[in-house]
Design a protein around this motif. Structure first.
Motif, PDB file in Angstrom:
ATOM      1  N   LYS B 224      33.450  70.954  54.827  1.00 46.01           N
ATOM      2  CA  LYS B 224      32.050  71.410  54.818  1.00 46.01           C
ATOM      3  C   LYS B 224      31.122  70.416  54.132  1.00 46.01           C
ATOM      4  O   LYS B 224      29.916  70.421  54.363  1.00 46.01           O
ATOM      5  N   ALA B 225      31.651  69.627  53.239  1.00 41.06           N
ATOM      6  CA  ALA B 225      30.854  68.585  52.596  1.00 41.06           C
ATOM      7  C   ALA B 225      31.796  67.448  52.223  1.00 41.06           C
ATOM      8  O   ALA B 225      32.998  67.655  52.045  1.00 41.06           O
ATOM      9  N   GLU B 421      23.014  65.164  55.863  1.00 43.98           N
ATOM     10  CA  GLU B 421      23.235  66.467  55.259  1.00 43.98           C
ATOM     11  C   GLU B 421      24.723  66.704  55.030  1.00 43.98           C
ATOM     12  O   GLU B 421      25.536  66.486  55.917  1.00 43.98           O
ATOM     13  N   GLY B 422      25.063  67.142  53.847  1.00 42.70           N
ATOM     14  CA  GLY B 422      26.458  67.441  53.544  1.00 42.70           C
ATOM     15  C   GLY B 422      27.266  66.233  53.122  1.00 42.70           C
ATOM     16  O   GLY B 422      28.432  66.357  52.762  1.00 42.70           O
ATOM     17  N   TYR B 453      24.999  73.005  47.210  1.00 44.65           N
ATOM     18  CA  TYR B 453      24.792  72.868  48.656  1.00 44.65           C
ATOM     19  C   TYR B 453      25.604  73.914  49.423  1.00 44.65           C
ATOM     20  O   TYR B 453      25.094  74.588  50.312  1.00 44.65           O
ATOM     21  N   ILE B 454      26.861  74.063  49.040  1.00 44.77           N
ATOM     22  CA  ILE B 454      27.730  75.022  49.739  1.00 44.77           C
ATOM     23  C   ILE B 454      27.232  76.455  49.503  1.00 44.77           C
ATOM     24  O   ILE B 454      27.141  77.252  50.431  1.00 44.77           O
ATOM     25  N   LYS B 457      24.473  77.293  51.628  1.00 46.08           N
ATOM     26  CA  LYS B 457      24.806  77.334  53.067  1.00 46.08           C
ATOM     27  C   LYS B 457      25.575  78.587  53.440  1.00 46.08           C
ATOM     28  O   LYS B 457      25.480  79.053  54.559  1.00 46.08           O
TER      29      LYS B 457
END
Ligand SMILES: Cc1cc2nc3c(=O)[nH]c(=O)nc-3n(C[C@H](O)[C@H](O)[C@H](O)COP(=O)(O)OP(=O)(O)OC[C@H]3O[C@@H](n4cnc5c(N)ncnc54)[C@H](O)[C@@H]3O)c2cc1C
Ligand SMILES: Cc1cc2nc3c(=O)[nH]c(=O)nc-3n(C[C@H](O)[C@H](O)[C@H](O)COP(=O)(O)OP(=O)(O)OC[C@H]3O[C@@H](n4cnc5c(N)ncnc54)[C@H](O)[C@@H]3O)c2cc1C
Ligand code: SF4
Ligand code: SF4
Ligand code: FES
Lengths: 274, 458
Positions: B224-225, B421-422, B453-454, B457
Motif C-alpha cells: 500500500k505504500a 502518491e504512496g 497516509y495509510i 486512506k
C-alpha cells in the motif's frame, strides 16, 4: 518447486552444462540479453551468467555454463533438486531488437549460448539470420540444432577441423561478407574473437554489437568493477550494457582488466582440486 | 576510551575501539552536569534525551538507559560507534567549552553492548496488527541500510506487515559492505538486523527494485505504500588518464570485496589484490576506511592523497587519528592528474600536482589551487578512488514521474513524501551521501508519515 531450485540439468559438451532453474519472478520479465548474478555458496563469488531461455508458464530460466574456474565448476557439480543459494535478476539492458534485414550472429564457444536468445528474437522480428558457431573442437559445438531452426544457414568452424570447417569464425565471416550485403553483425564469445570481428566489420562499415563480459561483483552499478571504455567514455557494463557498439569498445583495455585476478583465480582452482 | 595497541590491531579486522568497562562508564556518566537546558540534545539529529540516559548509566540502571536511547534511536550500538559525535552531540556539550565534553557516543555504545552481551534485550514483539478487513496492511521498504531498517522496524512496531527488498545477498547497506569490521563489528550489525526481523519484518535479499520488480509492480502486488532507501551507491571517478588501469579500484569495489565478500578471509573465494604500495585518493570516512583496510590486507606503505589540507578533511577526527597512529601517510595538498601504467596495464605510479589553499568556496572550505609546474610522481601498485558517491540512478530511471534533483537524488519533503502518491524516500538517496544517524532519522520520520497516509486512506 522451491525458489532457485534446479529443475533440470543437462551436459551439452564436456564442461558445458545447462540448468533450468525455478525463478518465476525473473522468468516473468526477462528479455533476450538479460543476465543474472548468482552465488553457489555463502563463501562463493558473485558471478554473472546470461539467461539463455525462459519458460514463463513453468516459471523457469535456463542458463548454460562453461566450467572455467572455481565458481563455475562448483555450479557444474550441483544436482537437480538442489537450490542455488543466491540468484538475482534480470540484469542489464535487453538487446536492441528490430528489423535490420540480414544479420550475422556469431557465437564463439559458450558465447553461442549467450547468442541464442538474441538470434531467436531477431528471427521473430523478421530478420534473416545467418549463424556462425565456432568451437575448439567438435564436442564443444553447442546449440547447433536450436540455431538451425531459426537461421537461414549455419556455418560451423572448429580450430582443429574435427567438425565443420577448420579455422576460426572470422574466416567464415570474411567469406560471407565478401559474398553478400549484411546489415548488422552480433558477436559474442572470447574477447579476442570479438575484437578481431570488430576490426573486420569496421572495414565494411557494418554496425556490430558485442556482449561484453567484464568481471562483475554486485551487478547493480555500485562498485564500478565492470567498467569498460566505450567511445572514450567509461561505462558500467552491468547497468549500461552488457551490449555495446563494437566499433567503440576499447578491447585492449578490457583484455587487460579481465586478467586482473588471474593469479588469484589459479590459486583458487588449485585449492579446490586438493 | 581504550583502543587496541597499533601493532596488534593492524594485523586483523577485529574492532579497534574497546569501549568502556562498567566502572569507566559510570565514572564518565557521573561527570555529566545534568544541565537544565542540555545543549547536547540540539546536536543530536534524532534528539536523544542525552542527560536522562547518562543519568541512568550513572545510577547503574542500564536497562532504563537503553530504553531511553531506543525511544528515538533504534540502532544505538551502531550510532555510538560511527556517529561523528565531535560535530554533533559532543560539540554542543557544555563541558567541551573548557575541557573535555562528555563521551556521549561511547556511553551510548556501552548501554547497547551491555544489552546485547547479556542478552538483556526484551523479546521483540509487534503490536496489534493494523488491519483492514482483518487483513494486515502490507508495506514495502527498498534497501536495508540504516534508513530502511529503521523505517521497517518502526512500521512493524505499529502493526504493519513489512517487507524489505535488498539487492545484495546480505542486509545492512553501507554498514555491511562499506564500513569495515574493525569499526563496526558484524555481530552488532547482525544482532540489530535480527531485532528488526523479530519485530516481524521480512527481509528479501537478491531483489533489485527497478529490475526484478518495478515500483508499480510492488503496488500491484498489494503493497500500500513504499519507502525507498536505496542509498548513494554510485561511485565517482576522477576522470583522469589511466583510471581504468589494473590495480585501480573505486572505494566501493575495494570495500565490497573486503567487507561484504570477505576477501581477507581465506575461506571466502572472492579475490582482492593489494601490492606493496597503496594510494587512496580522498579525505572522507570512506578514504580512511579504505586506507586502513589496505594496511590490514598487507600493504607496506599506504598513502592518503588529498587535495586540500588536513583541516578540510571531512573524515571523523577519531578515524583520522586512528589512521595516523596506524602509519597511514597523509599526502595533503596533492591533486592526482594522471595514472601511469606498465605494458600489461597495471598501475605503476600516480602523477600529482602540488596545491595551495586559496579563497573559500561554496562549502566554506578554502579552495585548493594548483601550483604551476609542481608535478611529481608517487610509485604505487594499487589505487583506491574514494572521492564520493552519488545516488544510484536505477530506481529513478525506472520509475516515471518520480521527481529527482540535480545530482540524481530523489526529491522528498520533510516527512519523506515524494512526487508519487504512496511513495516515500529517505536517507542518502534523498540527501546525497550523509550519515548513518541522519538516514535513521529519515527512516523514522517516513514511518510516521506512512502511518498517517495509510490511516487517511483506510
Ligand atoms: C554479462 C555476462 C554474461 C555471461 N554469461 C555467461 C554465460 O551465459 N555462460 C558462461 O559460461 N559464462 C558467462 N559469463 C562469464 C562468466 O561469468 C565467467 O565465466 C565466470 O565468472 C567465471 O567464474 P569462475 O569462478 O568459474 O572462474 P574464475 O576462477 O573467476 O576465472 C577463470 C578464468 O576466467 C577468466 N574470467 C574471470 N571472470 C571472467 C568473466 N566475467 N568473463 C570471462 N572470463 C572471466 C579469468 O581471467 C580466468 O582466466 C558471462 C559474463 C558476463 C559479464
Ligand atoms: C565506507 C563508508 C564509511 C562511512 N562511515 C560513516 C561514519 O563513520 N559515520 C556515519 O555516520 N556515516 C558514515 N558513512 C555514511 C553512511 O554509511 C551512510 O550515510 C548511510 O549508510 C546511508 O544509509 P541509507 O540507508 O540511506 O543507505 P545505504 O546504507 O547505502 O543502504 C542502501 C541499501 O539499498 C540497497 N539498494 C540500492 N538500490 C536498490 C534497489 N534498486 N533495490 C533493492 N535494494 C537496493 C543497497 O544494496 C543498500 O543495501 C560511511 C559511508 C561509507 C561508504
Ligand atoms: S545518536 Fe549520534 S548524535 Fe545522537 S547522541 Fe548518539 S552519538 Fe550523539
Ligand atoms: S551538555 Fe554535556 S554536561 Fe550538559 S547534559 Fe549534555 S552531556 Fe551532560
Ligand atoms: S558489477 Fe559493480 S558496477 Fe557493475
Amino acid at each position: 518447486m522451491k525458489l532457485n531450485e534446479i529443475v533440470n540439468k543437462k551436459e551439452l559438451a564436456p564442461s558445458v552444462k545447462l540448468f533450468d532453474i525455478y525463478a518465476p519472478n525473473i522468468a516473468k520479465k526477462c528479455l533476450p540479453g538479460n543476465f543474472i548474478i548468482l552465488m553457489v555458496s555463502e563463501y562463493g563469488e558473485r558471478i554473472p551468467l546470461t539467461i539463455n531461455d525462459c519458460d514463463r508458464a513453468k516459471g523457469t530460466i535456463r542458463i548454460i555454463v562453461q566450467e572455467i574456474g572455481r565458481t563455475t565448476q562448483e555450479l557444474g557439480k550441483m544436482k537437480v533438486g538442489e537450490i542455488i543459494p543466491n540468484l538475482m535478476g534480470p540484469l542489464g539492458h535487453a538487446s536492441h531488437i528490430e528489423k535490420f534485414g540480414k544479420v550475422v550472429c556469431i557465437g564463439g564457444g559458450v558465447g553461442t549460448a549467450v547468442m541464442y536468445p538474441i538470434a531467436k528474437a531477431l528471427k521473430e522480428k523478421g530478420n534473416e539470420v545467418i549463424t556462425i558457431i565456432g568451437a575448439k573442437t567438435k564436442e564443444l559445438v553447442i546449440l547447433e540444432e536450436e540455431m538451425k531452426k531459426i537461421s537461414s544457414s549455419v556455418h560451423i568452424t572448429t580450430d582443429d577441423g574435427s567438425y565443420g570447417k577448420k579455422g576460426f569464425v572470422t574466416d567464415a565471416l570474411n567469406e560471407i561478407l565478401s559474398a553478400q550485403k549484411i546489415d548488422r553483425v552480433f558477436a559474442i564469445g572470447p574477447l579476442i574473437m570479438m575484437k578481431i570481428i570488430s576490426e573486420i566489420t569496421k572495414q565494411y562499415s557494418i554496425p556490430t554489437i558485442v556482449s561484453l563480459n567484464p568481471i562483475m561483483i554486485d551487478g547493480t552499478g555500485m562498485c564500478g568493477g565492470c567498467r569498460v571504455s566505450v567511445g572514450n567514455e567509461t561505462k558500467f557494463a552491468c547497468v549500461d550494457g552488457p551490449e555495446f557498439d563494437a566499433h567503440k569498445v576499447n578491447f585492449d583495455e578490457l583484455l587487460h582488466r579481465n586478467n586482473r585476478f588471474a593469479e588469484e583465480e589459479q590459486h583458487s582452482c588449485k585449492l579446490q582440486e586438493k | 576510551m581504550r583502543k587496541r595497541p597499533v601493532e596488534e590491531r593492524i594485523k586483523d579486522f577485529e574492532e579497534v575501539a574497546l569501549g568502556f568497562s562498567k566502572e569507566e562508564a559510570i565514572a564518565e556518566a557521573t561527570r555529566c552536569l545534568q544541565c537544565k537546558k542540555p545543549l547536547c540534545i540540539n546536536g543530536c539529529p534524532v534528539q536523544i534525551n542525552i542527560p536522562k540516559f547518562i543519568k541512568e548509566i550513572a545510577e547503574e540502571k542500564f536497562s532504563n538507559a537503553i530504553k531511553t536511547l531506543k525511544e528515538t534511536n533504534s540502532l544505538p550500538g551502531i550510532c555510538g560507534r560511527v556517529c561523528p559525535q565531535e560535530t554533533q552531540c559532543e560539540m554542543f556539550c557544555i563541558l567541551g567549552k573548557k575541557g573535555k565534553p562528555i563521551d556521549i557516543g561511547t556511553l551510548e555504545r556501552f548501554a547497547s553492548d551491555w544489552e546485547i552481551k547479556l542478552d538483556q534485550r526484551p523479546k521483540a514483539k509487534s503490536q496489534e496488527p493494523r488491519a483492514k478487513n482483518q487483513e494486515q496492511v502490507k508495506l514495502a521498504v527498498v534497501g536495508s541500510g540504516p534508513a530502511g531498517l529503521t523505517c521497517a522496524g518502526e512500521l512493524a512496531k505499529m502493526g504493519y506487515d513489512v517487507t524489505i527488498f535488498e539487492s545484495l545477498h546480505k542486509a545492512g547497506g553501507v554498514l555491511r559492505y562499506g564500513i569495515p569490521e574493525f569499526r563496526m563489528p558484524r555481530d552488532i550489525l547482525d544482532s540489530e538486523i535480527q531485532y528488526v526481523k523479530d519485530l516481524g519484518v521480512q527481509i528479501r535479499c537478491d531483489v533489485l527494485i527497478g529490475k526484478t520488480f518495478s515500483i508499480d509492480e510492488l503496488f500491484e502486488a498489494g503493497y500500500k505504500a513504499i519507502f525507498i532507501a536505496s542509498g548513494a551507491g554510485l561511485p565517482q571517478f576522477l576522470n583522469i588518464e589511466g583510471e581504468n588501469a589494473n590495480g585501480v579500484y573505486s572505494a566501493n569495489e575495494f570495500l565490497t570485496r573486503a567487507n561484504l565478500m570477505k576477501a581477507y578471509d581465506k575461506q571466502y573465494h572472492t579475490p582482492i589484490k593489494i601490492g606493496k604500495k597503496v594510494g587512496v585518493i580522498g579525505g572522507g570516512n570512506v578514504a580512511m576506511d579504505s586506507a586502513r583496510v589496505a594496511l590490514r590486507l598487507g600493504a607496506e606503505e599506504v598513502y592518503l592523497v588529498y587535495r586540500r589540507s588536513e583541516q578540510e578533511m571531512p573524515a571523523r577526527e577519531e578515524e583520522r587519528e586512528n589512521a595516523k597512529e596506524e602509519g597511514i601517510q597523509f599526502k595533503i595538498l596533492t591533486q592526482p592528474v594522471r595514472i601511469k601504467t606498465d605494458d600489461k596495464g597495471w598501475v605503476k605510479e600516480i602523477e600529482c600536482l602540488q596545491m595551495q589553499l586559496g579563497e573559500p568556496d561554496e562549502s566554506g572550505r578554502r579552495r585548493p589551487v594548483p601550483i604551476k609546474d609542481s608535478n611529481f610522481s608517487i610509485p604505487l601498485d594499487t589505487i583506491v578512488i574514494a572521492i564520493g558517491q552519488n545516488p544510484n540512478p536505477l530506481i529513478p530511471s525506472s520509475t516515471p514521474n518520480l521527481k529527482t534533483g540535480k545530482k540524481g537524488t530523489i526529491e522528498a519533503n520533510e516527512a519523506g513524501a515524494t512526487s508519487i502518491e504512496g511513495v516515500f524516500a529517505g536517507g542518502d538517496i534523498v540527501t546525497g551521501a550523509a550519515t548513518v544517524i541522519e538516514a535513521m532519522g529519515a527512516g523514522r520520520k517516513a514511518a510516521k508519515a506512512m502511518d498517517e497516509y495509510i490511516k487517511n486512506k483506510l
